[in-house]
Scaffold this active site. Structure first.
Site, mmCIF file in Angstrom:
data_model
loop_
_atom_site.group_PDB
_atom_site.id
_atom_site.type_symbol
_atom_site.label_atom_id
_atom_site.label_comp_id
_atom_site.label_asym_id
_atom_site.label_seq_id
_atom_site.Cartn_x
_atom_site.Cartn_y
_atom_site.Cartn_z
ATOM 1 N N HIS A 186 0.830 -1.212 0.000
ATOM 2 C CA HIS A 186 0.000 0.000 0.000
ATOM 3 C C HIS A 186 0.865 1.262 0.000
ATOM 4 O O HIS A 186 1.947 1.279 0.598
ATOM 5 C CB HIS A 186 -0.903 0.017 1.230
ATOM 6 C CG HIS A 186 -1.825 -1.161 1.319
ATOM 7 N ND1 HIS A 186 -1.456 -2.331 1.967
ATOM 8 C CD2 HIS A 186 -3.061 -1.360 0.824
ATOM 9 C CE1 HIS A 186 -2.460 -3.200 1.864
ATOM 10 N NE2 HIS A 186 -3.441 -2.644 1.174
ATOM 11 N N HIS A 187 0.367 2.299 -0.624
ATOM 12 C CA HIS A 187 1.081 3.583 -0.657
ATOM 13 C C HIS A 187 1.274 4.129 0.758
ATOM 14 O O HIS A 187 0.353 4.104 1.575
ATOM 15 C CB HIS A 187 0.266 4.579 -1.501
ATOM 16 C CG HIS A 187 0.832 5.957 -1.481
ATOM 17 N ND1 HIS A 187 0.065 7.091 -1.269
ATOM 18 C CD2 HIS A 187 2.113 6.392 -1.635
ATOM 19 C CE1 HIS A 187 0.838 8.158 -1.309
ATOM 20 N NE2 HIS A 187 2.075 7.770 -1.537
ATOM 21 N N ALA A 188 2.468 4.687 1.010
ATOM 22 C CA ALA A 188 2.793 5.275 2.321
ATOM 23 C C ALA A 188 2.212 6.680 2.410
ATOM 24 O O ALA A 188 2.939 7.665 2.530
ATOM 25 C CB ALA A 188 4.307 5.313 2.500
#
Ligand SMILES: [Zn+2]
Length: 393
Positions: A188-190
């Protein structure tokens, strides 16, 4: 101990460089519970600890095992708003303050459960401890497996994360005048970490993740590159669903080492989420722990000093295997593929059926693969053309 000294000498003889390392852990981690049907299982941390221990990797002469201590309120407000902290405190007592839903709390991803504040304080304390030991020079590498909760926002719980320990650990380093690069390989994107440092060139954030077109939180596109002073200092590598090890290692190698070389950080903080592995139930990437290890090795090579955090991972045996392999890499130790029998005897039927710690190789082929490769090449081309020129040492 005797045996370890021998191992140490033998490794030294092969010319392997020895690192001082710290593994940050607390038995209490596994006592917290998001609820029976929630995908995040804190018990995966105990499983990881036990697998690492069964390989003898906690009694290496240069590796410390350090008990995590909870973070203080003052640590938490390095990033979070005080009002939000009060809502979390009440939540941890099982009290749902009116308006808690405005802070992202409630049934679903971020449930109110007894101990949620204590849990958040403890995992943040663990990551701060890792940062402190690396910053002071006590160790070269510290691994805080409970950390990496990268979605929490300043006053909002998100994606199973109540407190953003990567941001707080980075802030503690920046406060000491350290130049920090953050590298996140979770599926998942940070988003929470990117948001915290979006307008500054003090911290370089790089996130390689499954594209937001397919996956929570729906952000992390290559055109999100930072704003104001921070333009160029937020780097995103969105990957197509079903990407394999080859594409992962290729994308990482083309972008991360050259950017780190240009930015010249004192310390690299990385998030080693393993929800990117093929059997994870929450994402659609097809990496194996072989690709993961290749990237972890590269991460070690490019980090002058290294604070490694855990992250996502919802197939618990994957988590234990991948982070045990990562800890072995951090300590320059090659471990046998056969999982120790005493561990297998205790954890039969928990996803260790093959008895091996390394996954079988997996490669996507054919037209679909070529389509993915083209997509990845376009993203890398954009970053090289538009972002590389903006980074200054
Ligand atoms: Zn994740």
């Amino acid at each position: 101990m005797e045996e370890n000294m021998e191992l140490h000498q033998a490794l030294k003889k092969c010319g392997k460089e020895f690192m001082k390392t710290a593994f940050i852990y607390n038995d209490k981690f596994a006592t917290f519970d998001y609820g029976r049907d929630h995908p995040l299982k804190p018990s995966r941390l105990k499983l990881t600890y036990e697998l690492i221990r069964s390989y003898g990797l906690l009694s290496l002469p240069d590796a410390l095992c350090v008990e995590a201590e909870p973070a203080s309120d003052e640590d938490l407000v390095l990033f979070h708003d005080r009002d939000y902290i009060e809502v979390l405190k009440a939540g941890g007592e099982g009290i749902r303050l009116p308006g808690a839903e405005y802070f992202g709390l409630g049934p679903g991803d971020n449930p109110i459960f007894k101990g949620l504040f204590e849990w958040s304080r403890l995992i943040t304390g663990a990551s701060l401890q890792a940062a402190k030991m690396v910053e002071s020079g006590e160790v070269d590498i510290a691994f805080s497996i409970s950390g990496g909760l990268h979605h929490a926002m300043r006053s909002m719980a998100s994606g199973f994360c109540y407190v953003n320990d990567p941001v707080i650990a980075i802030m503690s380093l920046v406060k000491k005048g350290r130049r920090v690069a953050y590298v996140d390989i979770d599926a998942h994107h940070a988003d929470g970490v990117q948001d915290a440092f979006y307008a500054t060139d003090m911290v370089l954030t790089i996130s390689i993740h499954e594209t937001g077109n397919m996956l929570f939180p729906g952000t992390g596109f290559e055109r999100e590159t930072g704003k104001e002073n921070g333009r160029g200092y937020s780097v995103n590598i969105p990957m197509p669903p079903y990407s394999d090890d080859e594409l992962f290692v290729f994308a990482f190698t083309e972008i991360v080492p050259p950017l780190i070389q240009k930015f010249r950080p004192d310390i690299v903080v990385s998030q080693l989420g393993v929800d990117s592995l093929h059997s994870d139930p929450l994402a659609h990437l097809n990496y194996t722990n072989n690709g993961f290890c290749e990237v972890v090795r590269k991460m070690k090579d490019i980090s002058p000093k290294w604070v490694a955090l855990g992250g996502g991972g919802y197939d618990v045996s994957n988590v234990a295997k991948a982070w045990t392999l990562a800890w072995a890499i951090m300590n320059n130790v090659e471990i046998p593929d056969e999982i120790p029998k005493d561990f297998l005897d205790r954890h039969a039927g928990e996803g260790f059926r093959s008895g091996k710690i390394r996954d079988d190789a997996y490669t996507e082929k054919g037209e679909q693969k070529e389509k993915m490769r083209k997509e990845v090449e376009e993203v890398l081309g954009f970053i090289k053309d538009e972002v590389f020129p903006l980074i200054r040492a």
